[in-house]
Scaffold this motif. Structure first.
Motif, PDB file in Angstrom:
ATOM      1  N   LYS A   1       0.829  -1.202   0.000  1.00 62.86           N
ATOM      2  CA  LYS A   1       0.000   0.000   0.000  1.00 62.86           C
ATOM      3  C   LYS A   1       0.863   1.251   0.000  1.00 62.86           C
ATOM      4  O   LYS A   1       0.578   2.213  -0.736  1.00 62.86           O
ATOM      5  N   GLU A   2       1.887   1.274   0.830  1.00 63.39           N
ATOM      6  CA  GLU A   2       2.775   2.441   0.866  1.00 63.39           C
ATOM      7  C   GLU A   2       3.387   2.691  -0.511  1.00 63.39           C
ATOM      8  O   GLU A   2       3.428   3.842  -0.982  1.00 63.39           O
ATOM      9  N   ASN A   3       3.849   1.636  -1.153  1.00 61.34           N
ATOM     10  CA  ASN A   3       4.439   1.788  -2.487  1.00 61.34           C
ATOM     11  C   ASN A   3       3.420   2.313  -3.489  1.00 61.34           C
ATOM     12  O   ASN A   3       3.750   3.145  -4.355  1.00 61.34           O
ATOM     13  N   ARG A   4       2.195   1.835  -3.403  1.00 61.97           N
ATOM     14  CA  ARG A   4       1.153   2.290  -4.324  1.00 61.97           C
ATOM     15  C   ARG A   4       0.825   3.758  -4.101  1.00 61.97           C
ATOM     16  O   ARG A   4       0.665   4.533  -5.053  1.00 61.97           O
ATOM     17  N   MET A   5       0.721   4.148  -2.840  1.00 66.39           N
ATOM     18  CA  MET A   5       0.407   5.541  -2.540  1.00 66.39           C
ATOM     19  C   MET A   5       1.516   6.468  -3.038  1.00 66.39           C
ATOM     20  O   MET A   5       1.241   7.539  -3.600  1.00 66.39           O
ATOM     21  N   ARG A   6       2.758   6.077  -2.855  1.00 66.05           N
ATOM     22  CA  ARG A   6       3.873   6.906  -3.333  1.00 66.05           C
ATOM     23  C   ARG A   6       3.885   6.950  -4.865  1.00 66.05           C
ATOM     24  O   ARG A   6       4.148   8.007  -5.451  1.00 66.05           O
ATOM     25  N   TYR A   7       3.571   5.826  -5.485  1.00 69.24           N
ATOM     26  CA  TYR A   7       3.508   5.784  -6.950  1.00 69.24           C
ATOM     27  C   TYR A   7       2.450   6.746  -7.481  1.00 69.24           C
ATOM     28  O   TYR A   7       2.704   7.505  -8.432  1.00 69.24           O
ATOM     29  N   LEU A   8       1.261   6.746  -6.868  1.00 71.33           N
ATOM     30  CA  LEU A   8       0.187   7.621  -7.338  1.00 71.33           C
ATOM     31  C   LEU A   8       0.559   9.091  -7.194  1.00 71.33           C
ATOM     32  O   LEU A   8       0.292   9.902  -8.086  1.00 71.33           O
ATOM     33  N   GLN A   9       1.180   9.432  -6.066  1.00 73.34           N
ATOM     34  CA  GLN A   9       1.580  10.829  -5.864  1.00 73.34           C
ATOM     35  C   GLN A   9       2.632  11.250  -6.871  1.00 73.34           C
ATOM     36  O   GLN A   9       2.539  12.323  -7.488  1.00 73.34           O
ATOM     37  N   ARG A  10       3.640  10.419  -7.067  1.00 74.45           N
ATOM     38  CA  ARG A  10       4.691  10.770  -8.002  1.00 74.45           C
ATOM     39  C   ARG A  10       4.195  10.747  -9.455  1.00 74.45           C
ATOM     40  O   ARG A  10       4.717  11.463 -10.306  1.00 74.45           O
ATOM     41  N   TYR A  11       3.170   9.944  -9.709  1.00 77.63           N
ATOM     42  CA  TYR A  11       2.617   9.872 -11.068  1.00 77.63           C
ATOM     43  C   TYR A  11       2.143  11.245 -11.532  1.00 77.63           C
ATOM     44  O   TYR A  11       2.416  11.668 -12.655  1.00 77.63           O
ATOM     45  N   TRP A  12       1.431  11.963 -10.626  1.00 77.71           N
ATOM     46  CA  TRP A  12       0.944  13.282 -11.048  1.00 77.71           C
ATOM     47  C   TRP A  12       1.958  14.392 -10.771  1.00 77.71           C
ATOM     48  O   TRP A  12       2.112  15.313 -11.582  1.00 77.71           O
ATOM     49  N   SER A  13       2.632  14.329  -9.635  1.00 77.60           N
ATOM     50  CA  SER A  13       3.504  15.455  -9.261  1.00 77.60           C
ATOM     51  C   SER A  13       4.727  15.560 -10.166  1.00 77.60           C
ATOM     52  O   SER A  13       5.178  16.671 -10.485  1.00 77.60           O
ATOM     53  N   ASP A  14       5.271  14.432 -10.596  1.00 77.89           N
ATOM     54  CA  ASP A  14       6.434  14.481 -11.471  1.00 77.89           C
ATOM     55  C   ASP A  14       6.092  15.091 -12.833  1.00 77.89           C
ATOM     56  O   ASP A  14       6.958  15.708 -13.482  1.00 77.89           O
ATOM     57  N   GLN A  15       4.838  14.946 -13.254  1.00 73.43           N
ATOM     58  CA  GLN A  15       4.421  15.525 -14.529  1.00 73.43           C
ATOM     59  C   GLN A  15       4.271  17.046 -14.455  1.00 73.43           C
ATOM     60  O   GLN A  15       4.268  17.727 -15.486  1.00 73.43           O
ATOM     61  N   LEU A  16       4.163  17.587 -13.229  1.00 71.35           N
ATOM     62  CA  LEU A  16       3.866  19.010 -13.076  1.00 71.35           C
ATOM     63  C   LEU A  16       5.033  19.837 -12.545  1.00 71.35           C
ATOM     64  O   LEU A  16       4.960  21.067 -12.530  1.00 71.35           O
ATOM     65  N   ARG A  17       6.100  19.198 -12.123  1.00 72.27           N
ATOM     66  CA  ARG A  17       7.179  19.939 -11.454  1.00 72.27           C
ATOM     67  C   ARG A  17       7.875  20.947 -12.357  1.00 72.27           C
ATOM     68  O   ARG A  17       8.394  21.943 -11.864  1.00 72.27           O
ATOM     69  N   GLU A  18       7.901  20.715 -13.640  1.00 75.12           N
ATOM     70  CA  GLU A  18       8.602  21.628 -14.540  1.00 75.12           C
ATOM     71  C   GLU A  18       7.642  22.472 -15.382  1.00 75.12           C
ATOM     72  O   GLU A  18       8.072  23.145 -16.321  1.00 75.12           O
ATOM     73  N   VAL A  19       6.366  22.464 -15.053  1.00 77.11           N
ATOM     74  CA  VAL A  19       5.376  23.216 -15.822  1.00 77.11           C
ATOM     75  C   VAL A  19       5.370  24.677 -15.377  1.00 77.11           C
ATOM     76  O   VAL A  19       5.378  24.965 -14.172  1.00 77.11           O
ATOM     77  N   ASP A  20       5.347  25.599 -16.315  1.00 78.61           N
ATOM     78  CA  ASP A  20       5.314  27.027 -15.994  1.00 78.61           C
ATOM     79  C   ASP A  20       4.096  27.366 -15.141  1.00 78.61           C
ATOM     80  O   ASP A  20       2.987  26.866 -15.374  1.00 78.61           O
ATOM     81  N   ASN A  21       4.311  28.226 -14.144  1.00 80.00           N
ATOM     82  CA  ASN A  21       3.273  28.710 -13.231  1.00 80.00           C
ATOM     83  C   ASN A  21       2.813  27.669 -12.208  1.00 80.00           C
ATOM     84  O   ASN A  21       1.932  27.954 -11.403  1.00 80.00           O
ATOM     85  N   VAL A  22       3.402  26.485 -12.231  1.00 84.26           N
ATOM     86  CA  VAL A  22       3.034  25.442 -11.271  1.00 84.26           C
ATOM     87  C   VAL A  22       4.123  25.335 -10.200  1.00 84.26           C
ATOM     88  O   VAL A  22       5.318  25.336 -10.514  1.00 84.26           O
TER      89      VAL A  22
END
Length: 419
Positions: free
Chosen positions: A321-342
């Motif tokens: 469960k811990e691995n799944r929760m971390r995967y879900l968070q990184r799935y979206w956050s990694d896509q947004l870390r380099e986006v302008d204004n985010v």
């Protein structure tokens, strides 16, 4: 009560949804099988255990976790049982059953059952320590401005009542090292400091603090450490024996998926005698943690359901469960870390967070951001706007799909382009 008579009274309602393997009166209840636990199909099957409102994508599991149907069915059974037996149940087995539930949680968080009691939530647990500590005028307490408000308020009540001194630090959203965090707290310690309050996982950002390193530092100065673990039990592996903190509170109706009104309090055995109970208890032995656990008449069926919640977690597997929760968070956050204004207000290092993270927009206030996400994109979340945290807290759950997170990511990217 006779088993056959009780089962006839319960009827077949609880069998309407798939059940996980549990034991009732030594009889195995058949379970609908789950797929291979390392496959995506497993998480799709887990999602089937949840009745989810179709009006929005729920990315706000941090306040209260929706109870999966198998646990909800067991909860209903417990309500019916207690109602059926009435005062007989309350006068005979309620305390033993609560003690058994506490023992299950103690095993889950790796501490002695002599050091843990079931409470109603984290606030009750930690406020019991803050309010029951033997404060003297001039004693100092240190905590962070990002800590949960209810506990901060209670510390300030002790300031008014006993004349203690409250000292605050501000946690960086992106610490350079564990030592930076440890030094931040250490900088506020003086010979008058009695207690640090720290988060295990900061509720507004999801940042995981180096608890053991902070405890080692504090103890070297003779200072005790109280840990707010509201978001940790059932979310990440919690090893209290290794953390070596003095006090730890958590809400079991969050990531353990117990019913509302379930929490836990850990008190290191050596500290039990010094804490005054919130409410008077018949237990007079100051070394017994039960003396801190009198809450009067309360919904005892919630205590019973804690066992079922632990069963369900064990069926999934805590590490999985811990691995799944971390995967879900990184799935979206990694896509947004380099986006302008985010702006991602959660550390980038994987070990500094798990399922919770916070995202902000430079071109939109958090309240407007949350409102737009719900009204325009059908995404439910919560706005956080204080100190150095300006954004929305995003808390997916084991029922969240990557397709839902893709919709969320697209929404943020669209909103980030607006002027």
């Amino acid at each position: 009560m006779k088993k056959r008579q009780f089962l006839r009274y319960m009827g077949s309602a609880a069998m309407a949804a798939p059940l996980f393997p549990i034991t009732l009166d030594n009889t195995k209840i058949a379970a609908t099988p789950y797929p291979d636990k390392d496959s995506e199909a497993f998480w799709e099957r887990i999602r089937e255990d949840y009745k989810l409102k179709p009006d929005y994508i729920n990315l706000e599991s941090g306040y209260y976790n929706i109870i999966p149907t198998p646990i909800l069915n067991k909860y209903t059974e417990h309500i019916q049982r207690v109602n059926y037996e009435g005062s007989y149940y309350m006068r005979t087995v309620q305390w033993d059953n609560k003690k058994k539930a506490a023992a299950r949680v103690a095993e889950l968080v790796n501490c002695s059952e002599k050091e843990l009691v079931i409470t109603r939530n984290t606030t009750e647990s930690l406020d019991m320590i803050i309010g029951g500590y033997p404060w003297q005028k001039g004693d100092e307490a240190v905590f962070a401005v990002q800590d949960y408000g209810a506990m901060q308020v209670h510390f300030h009540q002790m300031e008014d009542r006993y004349g203690i001194v409250c000292k605050k630090v501000s946690l960086p959203n992106h610490p350079e090292s564990d030592e930076e965090i440890v030094s931040l707290y250490e900088s506020q310690i003086t010979p008058k400091t009695k207690m640090l309050m720290i988060c295990h996982m900061v509720n507004v950002t999801g940042q995981i603090l180096p608890v053991r390193k902070i405890c080692d530092m504090a103890h070297s100065h003779g200072v005790e450490v109280m840990v707010d673990g509201a978001h940790c039990v059932g979310h990440i592996n919690v090893y209290l024996a290794e953390l070596d903190c003095d006090y730890y509170g958590s809400s079991l109706h969050k990531w353990l998926c117990a019913p509302l009104g379930a929490g836990m309090l850990y008190v290191a055995e050596k500290n039990i005698p010094k804490i005054w109970p919130l409410l008077a208890e018949h237990e007079k032995d100051k070394t017994k943690i039960r003396r801190l656990n009198h809450t009067g008449t309360h919904p005892v069926h919630t205590d019973l359901t804690i066992n079922d919640s632990v069963d369900y977690l064990e069926m999934i597997g805590m590490e999985r469960k811990e691995n799944r929760m971390r995967y879900l968070q990184r799935y979206w956050s990694d896509q947004l870390r380099e986006v302008d204004n985010v702006v991602i207000n959660t550390p980038i290092e994987p070990y500094r967070s798990c399922g919770i993270a916070n995202v902000g927009l430079k071109n939109m206030k958090p309240a407007d951001m949350a409102k737009t996400l719900l009204e325009e994109f059908n995404v439910w979340t919560v706005a956080i706007d204080f100190e150095n945290v300006h954004g929305c807290r995003i808390t997916p759950n084991v029922f969240t799909t990557t397709e839902e997170l893709d919709q969320f990511v697209d929404a943020i990217k669209t909103m980030a382009k607006r002027t």
